[in-house]
Design a protein around this motif. Structure first.
Motif, PDB file in Angstrom:
ATOM      1  N   TYR A  36       0.824  -1.209   0.000  1.00  0.00           N
ATOM      2  CA  TYR A  36       0.000   0.000   0.000  1.00  0.00           C
ATOM      3  C   TYR A  36       0.857   1.257   0.000  1.00  0.00           C
ATOM      4  CZ  TYR A  36      -3.633  -3.333   1.023  1.00  0.00           C
ATOM      5  OH  TYR A  36      -4.485  -4.400   0.920  1.00  0.00           O
ATOM      6  N   ASN A  37       0.240   2.338  -0.405  1.00  0.00           N
ATOM      7  CA  ASN A  37       0.890   3.649  -0.336  1.00  0.00           C
ATOM      8  C   ASN A  37      -0.044   4.600   0.396  1.00  0.00           C
ATOM      9  OD1 ASN A  37       2.000   6.192  -0.758  1.00  0.00           O
ATOM     10  ND2 ASN A  37       2.836   5.639  -2.741  1.00  0.00           N
ATOM     11  N   PHE A  38       0.287   4.878   1.662  1.00  0.00           N
ATOM     12  CA  PHE A  38      -0.512   5.797   2.475  1.00  0.00           C
ATOM     13  C   PHE A  38      -0.014   7.231   2.353  1.00  0.00           C
ATOM     14  CE2 PHE A  38      -0.372   1.733   4.969  1.00  0.00           C
ATOM     15  CZ  PHE A  38      -1.686   1.343   4.723  1.00  0.00           C
ATOM     16  N   GLY A  39       1.114   7.426   1.654  1.00  0.00           N
ATOM     17  CA  GLY A  39       1.799   8.703   1.658  1.00  0.00           C
ATOM     18  C   GLY A  39       2.905   8.682   2.701  1.00  0.00           C
ATOM     19  N   GLY A  40       3.708   9.724   2.704  1.00  0.00           N
ATOM     20  CA  GLY A  40       4.844   9.772   3.624  1.00  0.00           C
ATOM     21  C   GLY A  40       6.083   9.175   2.997  1.00  0.00           C
ATOM     22  N   PHE A  41       7.233   9.468   3.613  1.00  0.00           N
ATOM     23  CA  PHE A  41       8.504   9.088   3.002  1.00  0.00           C
ATOM     24  C   PHE A  41       9.379   8.283   3.964  1.00  0.00           C
ATOM     25  CE2 PHE A  41      12.916  10.792   1.931  1.00  0.00           C
ATOM     26  CZ  PHE A  41      13.198   9.752   1.056  1.00  0.00           C
ATOM     27  N   SER A  42       9.838   8.885   5.030  1.00  0.00           N
ATOM     28  CA  SER A  42      10.653   8.146   5.997  1.00  0.00           C
ATOM     29  C   SER A  42       9.737   7.417   6.985  1.00  0.00           C
ATOM     30  CB  SER A  42      11.630   9.069   6.715  1.00  0.00           C
ATOM     31  OG  SER A  42      10.953  10.110   7.369  1.00  0.00           O
TER      32      SER A  42
ATOM     33  N   LEU B  89      12.819  17.355  14.118  1.00  0.00           N
ATOM     34  CA  LEU B  89      13.089  17.657  12.724  1.00  0.00           C
ATOM     35  C   LEU B  89      14.122  18.761  12.561  1.00  0.00           C
ATOM     36  CD1 LEU B  89       9.513  17.368  11.179  1.00  0.00           C
ATOM     37  CD2 LEU B  89      11.195  15.594  11.685  1.00  0.00           C
ATOM     38  N   ASP B  90      14.615  19.300  13.689  1.00  0.00           N
ATOM     39  CA  ASP B  90      15.670  20.325  13.649  1.00  0.00           C
ATOM     40  C   ASP B  90      17.016  19.780  14.093  1.00  0.00           C
ATOM     41  OD1 ASP B  90      13.988  22.542  12.828  1.00  0.00           O
ATOM     42  OD2 ASP B  90      13.124  22.469  14.835  1.00  0.00           O
ATOM     43  N   ASP B  91      17.104  18.466  14.215  1.00  0.00           N
ATOM     44  CA  ASP B  91      18.348  17.843  14.684  1.00  0.00           C
ATOM     45  C   ASP B  91      19.487  18.144  13.712  1.00  0.00           C
ATOM     46  OD1 ASP B  91      20.327  16.264  15.740  1.00  0.00           O
ATOM     47  OD2 ASP B  91      19.160  14.405  15.754  1.00  0.00           O
ATOM     48  N   GLU B  92      20.531  18.804  14.208  1.00  0.00           N
ATOM     49  CA  GLU B  92      21.679  19.150  13.370  1.00  0.00           C
ATOM     50  C   GLU B  92      22.746  18.053  13.386  1.00  0.00           C
ATOM     51  OE1 GLU B  92      21.785  21.676  11.414  1.00  0.00           O
ATOM     52  OE2 GLU B  92      20.016  22.757  12.122  1.00  0.00           O
ATOM     53  N   ASN B  93      22.607  17.102  14.297  1.00  0.00           N
ATOM     54  CA  ASN B  93      23.629  16.060  14.442  1.00  0.00           C
ATOM     55  C   ASN B  93      23.332  14.850  13.568  1.00  0.00           C
ATOM     56  OD1 ASN B  93      25.077  17.508  16.518  1.00  0.00           O
ATOM     57  ND2 ASN B  93      23.396  16.977  17.895  1.00  0.00           N
ATOM     58  N   VAL B  94      23.075  15.130  12.303  1.00  0.00           N
ATOM     59  CA  VAL B  94      22.736  14.073  11.355  1.00  0.00           C
ATOM     60  C   VAL B  94      23.518  14.295  10.067  1.00  0.00           C
ATOM     61  CG1 VAL B  94      20.424  13.664  12.290  1.00  0.00           C
ATOM     62  CG2 VAL B  94      20.742  15.389  10.506  1.00  0.00           C
TER      63      VAL B  94
ATOM     64  N   MET C 284      22.080  13.193   4.141  1.00  0.00           N
ATOM     65  CA  MET C 284      20.908  12.438   3.692  1.00  0.00           C
ATOM     66  C   MET C 284      19.793  12.508   4.733  1.00  0.00           C
ATOM     67  SD  MET C 284      19.199  10.477   1.636  1.00  0.00           S
ATOM     68  CE  MET C 284      20.263   9.680   0.407  1.00  0.00           C
ATOM     69  N   LYS C 285      20.147  12.286   5.993  1.00  0.00           N
ATOM     70  CA  LYS C 285      19.145  12.342   7.052  1.00  0.00           C
ATOM     71  C   LYS C 285      18.582  13.747   7.180  1.00  0.00           C
ATOM     72  CE  LYS C 285      16.793  10.839  10.632  1.00  0.00           C
ATOM     73  NZ  LYS C 285      15.662   9.902  10.456  1.00  0.00           N
ATOM     74  N   ARG C 286      19.427  14.749   7.009  1.00  0.00           N
ATOM     75  CA  ARG C 286      18.948  16.133   7.093  1.00  0.00           C
ATOM     76  C   ARG C 286      17.898  16.385   6.009  1.00  0.00           C
ATOM     77  NH1 ARG C 286      16.973  19.250   9.968  1.00  0.00           N
ATOM     78  NH2 ARG C 286      16.913  21.435   9.388  1.00  0.00           N
ATOM     79  N   GLY C 287      18.163  15.882   4.801  1.00  0.00           N
ATOM     80  CA  GLY C 287      17.185  16.032   3.727  1.00  0.00           C
ATOM     81  C   GLY C 287      15.881  15.344   4.055  1.00  0.00           C
ATOM     82  N   LYS C 288      15.964  14.172   4.683  1.00  0.00           N
ATOM     83  CA  LYS C 288      14.753  13.441   5.064  1.00  0.00           C
ATOM     84  C   LYS C 288      13.954  14.217   6.110  1.00  0.00           C
ATOM     85  CE  LYS C 288      16.362   8.787   3.943  1.00  0.00           C
ATOM     86  NZ  LYS C 288      16.671   7.427   4.450  1.00  0.00           N
TER      87      LYS C 288
ATOM     88  N   ILE D  84      13.903  17.485   6.437  1.00  0.00           N
ATOM     89  CA  ILE D  84      13.278  18.611   5.722  1.00  0.00           C
ATOM     90  C   ILE D  84      12.003  18.145   5.033  1.00  0.00           C
ATOM     91  CG2 ILE D  84      13.545  20.150   3.733  1.00  0.00           C
ATOM     92  CD1 ILE D  84      16.574  20.300   4.525  1.00  0.00           C
ATOM     93  N   TRP D  85      12.090  16.984   4.375  1.00  0.00           N
ATOM     94  CA  TRP D  85      10.913  16.476   3.686  1.00  0.00           C
ATOM     95  C   TRP D  85       9.834  16.016   4.661  1.00  0.00           C
ATOM     96  CZ3 TRP D  85       8.709  16.775  -0.830  1.00  0.00           C
ATOM     97  CH2 TRP D  85       9.463  17.260  -1.903  1.00  0.00           C
ATOM     98  N   ALA D  86      10.234  15.459   5.796  1.00  0.00           N
ATOM     99  CA  ALA D  86       9.241  15.050   6.793  1.00  0.00           C
ATOM    100  C   ALA D  86       8.401  16.239   7.221  1.00  0.00           C
ATOM    101  CB  ALA D  86       9.936  14.420   7.995  1.00  0.00           C
ATOM    102  N   ARG D  87       9.043  17.369   7.460  1.00  0.00           N
ATOM    103  CA  ARG D  87       8.296  18.565   7.872  1.00  0.00           C
ATOM    104  C   ARG D  87       7.320  19.000   6.781  1.00  0.00           C
ATOM    105  NH1 ARG D  87      11.965  21.926  10.674  1.00  0.00           N
ATOM    106  NH2 ARG D  87      10.819  21.484  12.590  1.00  0.00           N
ATOM    107  N   LYS D  88       7.787  19.020   5.542  1.00  0.00           N
ATOM    108  CA  LYS D  88       6.924  19.436   4.428  1.00  0.00           C
ATOM    109  C   LYS D  88       5.734  18.499   4.272  1.00  0.00           C
ATOM    110  CE  LYS D  88       8.888  20.548   0.531  1.00  0.00           C
ATOM    111  NZ  LYS D  88       9.815  20.555  -0.640  1.00  0.00           N
ATOM    112  N   LEU D  89       6.002  17.204   4.356  1.00  0.00           N
ATOM    113  CA  LEU D  89       4.936  16.237   4.139  1.00  0.00           C
ATOM    114  C   LEU D  89       3.940  16.221   5.280  1.00  0.00           C
ATOM    115  CD1 LEU D  89       7.055  13.297   2.668  1.00  0.00           C
ATOM    116  CD2 LEU D  89       5.553  14.859   1.409  1.00  0.00           C
TER     117      LEU D  89
END
Length: 206
Positions: free
Chosen positions: A149-155, A179-184, A187-191, A193-198
């Motif tokens: 299934y595809n419910f939406g969402g990425f990570s 979602l503001d964790d700088e210690n990543v 790739m994780k930082r991009g995820k 960013i997208w988590a917040r948008k989604l």
């Protein structure tokens, strides 16, 4: 969320990260072939009309245990954090990069495993999926297939929130999301960013 609604966001994600959409689709077909039954109704009946807490695996999770109420969805390794604290996890959302034998044990004890297929985890699908003998639901970020299934969402975390929303949760609470964790790594930082948008698409401002 219908795939026609999700697909433009998915295409943006593919282009942002440089993912191979054909590989995502191949992984979804593999997962569909590995799953012997469809347990979506079990996940839906658990969720529909109930309060759901979705637990991410940020370090702040241990400080936010007091937020947890109702049905518990965990993002991948967050499940084992909760397990060590004596909190039963109703469903684990995972692309298997944090899979352990304890997850198999939790599945045997009643936890639903929601396994995600993407282009980079086909070896993990082949290794882990046949080992889960309890209830399993498949997901993809590409077009849905039988038992996948595809419910939406990425990570893992935001995908769990999308599933709770799609399956009729009466209320969704987030714990262990930073979602503001700088210690990543980048790739994780991009995820994040997208988590917040989604998540904003379904009314969750994090």
């Amino acid at each position: 969320m219908q795939f026609t609604e999700w697909e433009p966001h998915y295409q943006e994600i593919v282009e942002y990260f440089g993912f191979d959409r054909a590989a995502d689709e191949e992984a979804a077909r593999l997962l569909s072939s590995l799953l012997l039954q469809d347990n979506l109704l079990s996940l839906a009946s658990l969720t529909d009309g109930n309060e759901v807490t979705v637990c991410g695996n940020a370090p702040c999770l241990k400080d936010e245990i007091g937020k947890i109420n109702g049905v518990v969805f965990a993002a991948d390794a967050a499940a084992e954090v909760l397990d060590t604290l004596g909190i039963f996890v109703d469903a684990i959302f995972t692309d298997l990069d944090g899979a352990t034998d304890r997850m198999i044990g939790l599945n045997n004890e009643g936890t639903i495993i929601v396994i995600h297929a993407h282009g980079d985890n086909m070896p993990l699908l082949n290794h882990w999926v046949p080992r889960f003998k309890g209830r399993v639901v498949g997901t993809t970020q590409a077009a849905p297939l039988p038992r996948v299934y595809n419910f939406g969402g990425f990570s893992d975390g935001d995908r769990a929130v999308f599933a709770a929303d799609e399956l009729g949760a009466s209320k969704i609470t987030l714990a262990g999301f930073d979602l503001d964790d700088e210690n990543v790594d980048p790739m994780k930082r991009g995820k994040l960013i997208w988590a917040r948008k989604l998540l904003a698409l379904i009314g969750h401002t994090v």
